[in-house]
Design a protein around this motif. Structure first.
Motif, PDB file in Angstrom:
ATOM      1  N   ASP A 123       0.828  -1.206   0.000  1.00 23.75           N
ATOM      2  CA  ASP A 123       0.000   0.000   0.000  1.00 23.75           C
ATOM      3  C   ASP A 123       0.865   1.260   0.000  1.00 23.75           C
ATOM      4  OD1 ASP A 123      -2.122   1.737   0.148  1.00 23.75           O
ATOM      5  OD2 ASP A 123      -2.567   1.316   2.248  1.00 23.75           O
ATOM      6  N   VAL A 124       1.563   1.491  -1.094  1.00 22.90           N
ATOM      7  CA  VAL A 124       2.414   2.677  -1.205  1.00 22.90           C
ATOM      8  C   VAL A 124       1.579   3.948  -1.085  1.00 22.90           C
ATOM      9  CG1 VAL A 124       3.980   3.946  -2.724  1.00 22.90           C
ATOM     10  CG2 VAL A 124       4.126   1.461  -2.570  1.00 22.90           C
ATOM     11  N   HIS A 125       0.389   3.929  -1.668  1.00 23.00           N
ATOM     12  CA  HIS A 125      -0.478   5.110  -1.609  1.00 23.00           C
ATOM     13  C   HIS A 125      -0.880   5.418  -0.176  1.00 23.00           C
ATOM     14  CE1 HIS A 125      -1.007   3.171  -5.545  1.00 23.00           C
ATOM     15  NE2 HIS A 125      -0.742   4.397  -5.952  1.00 23.00           N
ATOM     16  N   GLY A 126      -1.156   4.377   0.584  1.00 26.04           N
ATOM     17  CA  GLY A 126      -1.501   4.569   1.988  1.00 26.04           C
ATOM     18  C   GLY A 126      -0.331   5.091   2.791  1.00 26.04           C
ATOM     19  N   ILE A 127       0.844   4.520   2.548  1.00 27.83           N
ATOM     20  CA  ILE A 127       2.039   5.000   3.252  1.00 27.83           C
ATOM     21  C   ILE A 127       2.261   6.472   2.943  1.00 27.83           C
ATOM     22  CG2 ILE A 127       4.558   4.804   3.371  1.00 27.83           C
ATOM     23  CD1 ILE A 127       4.178   1.756   2.893  1.00 27.83           C
ATOM     24  N   LEU A 128       2.191   6.832   1.653  1.00 29.42           N
ATOM     25  CA  LEU A 128       2.385   8.233   1.271  1.00 29.42           C
ATOM     26  C   LEU A 128       1.226   9.109   1.761  1.00 29.42           C
ATOM     27  CD1 LEU A 128       3.715   7.750  -2.371  1.00 29.42           C
ATOM     28  CD2 LEU A 128       5.020   8.529  -0.377  1.00 29.42           C
ATOM     29  N   GLY A 129       0.033   8.529   1.853  1.00 28.39           N
ATOM     30  CA  GLY A 129      -1.142   9.289   2.286  1.00 28.39           C
ATOM     31  C   GLY A 129      -1.070   9.756   3.726  1.00 28.39           C
ATOM     32  N   TYR A 130      -0.282   9.085   4.546  1.00 32.83           N
ATOM     33  CA  TYR A 130      -0.110   9.472   5.946  1.00 32.83           C
ATOM     34  C   TYR A 130       1.146  10.321   6.174  1.00 32.83           C
ATOM     35  CZ  TYR A 130      -3.710   6.359   7.901  1.00 32.83           C
ATOM     36  OH  TYR A 130      -4.889   5.751   8.240  1.00 32.83           O
ATOM     37  N   ILE A 131       1.834  10.687   5.111  1.00 27.90           N
ATOM     38  CA  ILE A 131       3.126  11.348   5.273  1.00 27.90           C
ATOM     39  C   ILE A 131       3.009  12.705   5.983  1.00 27.90           C
ATOM     40  CG2 ILE A 131       3.251  12.518   3.034  1.00 27.90           C
ATOM     41  CD1 ILE A 131       6.219  11.471   2.943  1.00 27.90           C
ATOM     42  N   THR A 132       1.894  13.404   5.789  1.00 25.11           N
ATOM     43  CA  THR A 132       1.741  14.721   6.415  1.00 25.11           C
ATOM     44  C   THR A 132       0.777  14.733   7.590  1.00 25.11           C
ATOM     45  OG1 THR A 132      -0.001  15.348   4.847  1.00 25.11           O
ATOM     46  CG2 THR A 132       2.277  15.952   4.272  1.00 25.11           C
ATOM     47  N   ARG A 133      -0.085  13.725   7.684  1.00 22.91           N
ATOM     48  CA  ARG A 133      -1.091  13.673   8.751  1.00 22.91           C
ATOM     49  C   ARG A 133      -0.987  12.347   9.489  1.00 22.91           C
ATOM     50  NH1 ARG A 133      -5.885  17.145   8.438  1.00 22.91           N
ATOM     51  NH2 ARG A 133      -6.170  16.013  10.364  1.00 22.91           N
ATOM     52  N   PRO A 134      -0.606  12.348  10.742  1.00 19.50           N
ATOM     53  CA  PRO A 134      -0.481  11.077  11.451  1.00 19.50           C
ATOM     54  C   PRO A 134      -1.822  10.440  11.804  1.00 19.50           C
ATOM     55  CG  PRO A 134      -0.055  12.885  12.950  1.00 19.50           C
ATOM     56  CD  PRO A 134      -0.225  13.485  11.572  1.00 19.50           C
ATOM     57  N   ASP A 135      -2.901  11.222  11.774  1.00 24.72           N
ATOM     58  CA  ASP A 135      -4.189  10.736  12.245  1.00 24.72           C
ATOM     59  C   ASP A 135      -5.115  10.229  11.151  1.00 24.72           C
ATOM     60  OD1 ASP A 135      -4.322  13.344  11.261  1.00 24.72           O
ATOM     61  OD2 ASP A 135      -6.041  13.857  12.499  1.00 24.72           O
ATOM     62  N   ARG A 136      -4.818  10.553   9.885  1.00 27.64           N
ATOM     63  CA  ARG A 136      -5.693  10.056   8.817  1.00 27.64           C
ATOM     64  C   ARG A 136      -4.975  10.059   7.472  1.00 27.64           C
ATOM     65  NH1 ARG A 136      -8.125  14.062   5.612  1.00 27.64           N
ATOM     66  NH2 ARG A 136      -7.809  16.143   6.420  1.00 27.64           N
ATOM     67  N   ARG A 137      -5.428   9.157   6.644  1.00 30.25           N
ATOM     68  CA  ARG A 137      -4.893   9.007   5.289  1.00 30.25           C
ATOM     69  C   ARG A 137      -5.485  10.104   4.404  1.00 30.25           C
ATOM     70  NH1 ARG A 137      -5.468   3.234   2.427  1.00 30.25           N
ATOM     71  NH2 ARG A 137      -4.365   3.689   0.527  1.00 30.25           N
ATOM     72  N   THR A 138      -4.645  10.661   3.542  1.00 26.17           N
ATOM     73  CA  THR A 138      -5.125  11.696   2.629  1.00 26.17           C
ATOM     74  C   THR A 138      -4.921  11.236   1.184  1.00 26.17           C
ATOM     75  OG1 THR A 138      -2.995  12.833   2.455  1.00 26.17           O
ATOM     76  CG2 THR A 138      -4.443  13.486   4.297  1.00 26.17           C
ATOM     77  N   ALA A 139      -5.574  11.926   0.265  1.00 22.96           N
ATOM     78  CA  ALA A 139      -5.429  11.633  -1.168  1.00 22.96           C
ATOM     79  C   ALA A 139      -4.036  11.998  -1.669  1.00 22.96           C
ATOM     80  CB  ALA A 139      -6.484  12.388  -1.958  1.00 22.96           C
ATOM     81  N   LEU A 140      -3.269  12.686  -0.856  1.00 21.92           N
ATOM     82  CA  LEU A 140      -1.917  13.060  -1.239  1.00 21.92           C
ATOM     83  C   LEU A 140      -1.089  11.841  -1.634  1.00 21.92           C
ATOM     84  CD1 LEU A 140       0.239  15.286  -1.488  1.00 21.92           C
ATOM     85  CD2 LEU A 140       0.761  14.919   0.940  1.00 21.92           C
ATOM     86  N   GLY A 141      -1.359  10.687  -1.041  1.00 24.75           N
ATOM     87  CA  GLY A 141      -0.615   9.478  -1.376  1.00 24.75           C
ATOM     88  C   GLY A 141      -0.755   9.104  -2.839  1.00 24.75           C
ATOM     89  N   TYR A 142      -1.977   9.156  -3.352  1.00 24.30           N
ATOM     90  CA  TYR A 142      -2.184   8.847  -4.769  1.00 24.30           C
ATOM     91  C   TYR A 142      -1.553   9.918  -5.654  1.00 24.30           C
ATOM     92  CZ  TYR A 142      -5.250   4.940  -3.841  1.00 24.30           C
ATOM     93  OH  TYR A 142      -5.742   3.728  -3.437  1.00 24.30           O
ATOM     94  N   VAL A 143      -1.738  11.170  -5.302  1.00 19.31           N
ATOM     95  CA  VAL A 143      -1.166  12.274  -6.082  1.00 19.31           C
ATOM     96  C   VAL A 143       0.353  12.155  -6.127  1.00 19.31           C
ATOM     97  CG1 VAL A 143      -0.879  14.783  -6.186  1.00 19.31           C
ATOM     98  CG2 VAL A 143      -3.117  13.807  -5.618  1.00 19.31           C
ATOM     99  N   MET A 144       0.958  11.897  -4.980  1.00 17.08           N
ATOM    100  CA  MET A 144       2.418  11.775  -4.930  1.00 17.08           C
ATOM    101  C   MET A 144       2.914  10.608  -5.760  1.00 17.08           C
ATOM    102  SD  MET A 144       3.406  12.645  -0.977  1.00 17.08           S
ATOM    103  CE  MET A 144       5.127  12.204  -1.208  1.00 17.08           C
ATOM    104  N   HIS A 145       2.247   9.452  -5.669  1.00 17.92           N
ATOM    105  CA  HIS A 145       2.712   8.283  -6.410  1.00 17.92           C
ATOM    106  C   HIS A 145       2.645   8.530  -7.914  1.00 17.92           C
ATOM    107  CE1 HIS A 145       2.792   3.835  -7.450  1.00 17.92           C
ATOM    108  NE2 HIS A 145       3.931   4.089  -6.841  1.00 17.92           N
ATOM    109  N   TRP A 146       1.535   9.107  -8.401  1.00 19.93           N
ATOM    110  CA  TRP A 146       1.425   9.372  -9.828  1.00 19.93           C
ATOM    111  C   TRP A 146       2.403  10.473 -10.260  1.00 19.93           C
ATOM    112  CZ3 TRP A 146      -3.069   6.688  -8.472  1.00 19.93           C
ATOM    113  CH2 TRP A 146      -3.474   5.708  -9.396  1.00 19.93           C
ATOM    114  N   ALA A 147       2.574  11.499  -9.460  1.00 20.42           N
ATOM    115  CA  ALA A 147       3.522  12.571  -9.807  1.00 20.42           C
ATOM    116  C   ALA A 147       4.958  12.038  -9.830  1.00 20.42           C
ATOM    117  CB  ALA A 147       3.400  13.736  -8.821  1.00 20.42           C
ATOM    118  N   LEU A 148       5.306  11.222  -8.853  1.00 20.52           N
ATOM    119  CA  LEU A 148       6.646  10.631  -8.836  1.00 20.52           C
ATOM    120  C   LEU A 148       6.848   9.700 -10.029  1.00 20.52           C
ATOM    121  CD1 LEU A 148       6.944   9.917  -5.019  1.00 20.52           C
ATOM    122  CD2 LEU A 148       8.339  11.533  -6.319  1.00 20.52           C
TER     123      LEU A 148
END
Length: 153
Positions: A37-62
């Motif tokens: 779950d790379v998207h999940g790992i990246l989704g928690y990178i900025t918020r320790p309390d909840r997963r964000t859509a940032l994980g998907y955005v980061m994976h596709w951008a990378l």
């Protein structure tokens, strides 16, 4: 120097490769394999309390961004872009997979303990399956980038 059209091809190829990788991760989970779950790992990178859509955005951008060095390398090294892409995928995984060991230094979820540390090559969280899952995913990414580059150049 890359021309605009080559950058565009790289971005399209990178997005396609990332989409295929993502499908493999999600399909593997549905088939009962351990979740990569790379998207999940990246989704928690900025918020320790909840997963964000940032994980998907980061994976596709990378993924889109990483395809640019692949295309540069295709222009430098002779041979089939698909085969070169497979080789570059191995190198890509060896570099990026090792960086998972450094994630706790900057990852809010890992620092807070809400996300399990993956460890280098995801070995700490998924063992050998994490290593080989990441390796196969990056080889597929590289082959996809090479094939799309060959079709669109």
């Amino acid at each position: 120097m890359m021309m605009f059209s080559e950058v565009f091809i790289a971005l399209v190829a990178g997005l396609a490769g990332t989409t295929l990788m993502t499908g493999m991760m999600l399909g593997g989970t549905r088939a009962g394999l351990p979740a990569i779950d790379v998207h999940g790992i990246l989704g928690y990178i900025t918020r320790p309390d909840r997963r964000t859509a940032l994980g998907y955005v980061m994976h596709w951008a990378l993924g889109a961004g990483f395809a640019i060095p692949y295309v540069i390398a295709f222009k430098i090294f002779p041979g089939s872009p698909a085969l070169l892409g497979a080789a570059f995928g191995v190198v890509h995984w060896l570099l990026v997979g090792g960086m998972f060991a450094l994630a706790p230094m900057v990852h809010a979820g890992m620092r807070a303990g809400t996300v399990k540390e993956a460890g280098a090559y995801m070995m700490k969280s998924l063992g050998v399956m994490g290593f080989f899952g990441g390796l196969i995913g990056h080889i597929v990414f590289g082959v996809t980038v090479g094939l799309i580059y060959s079709l669109l150049r």
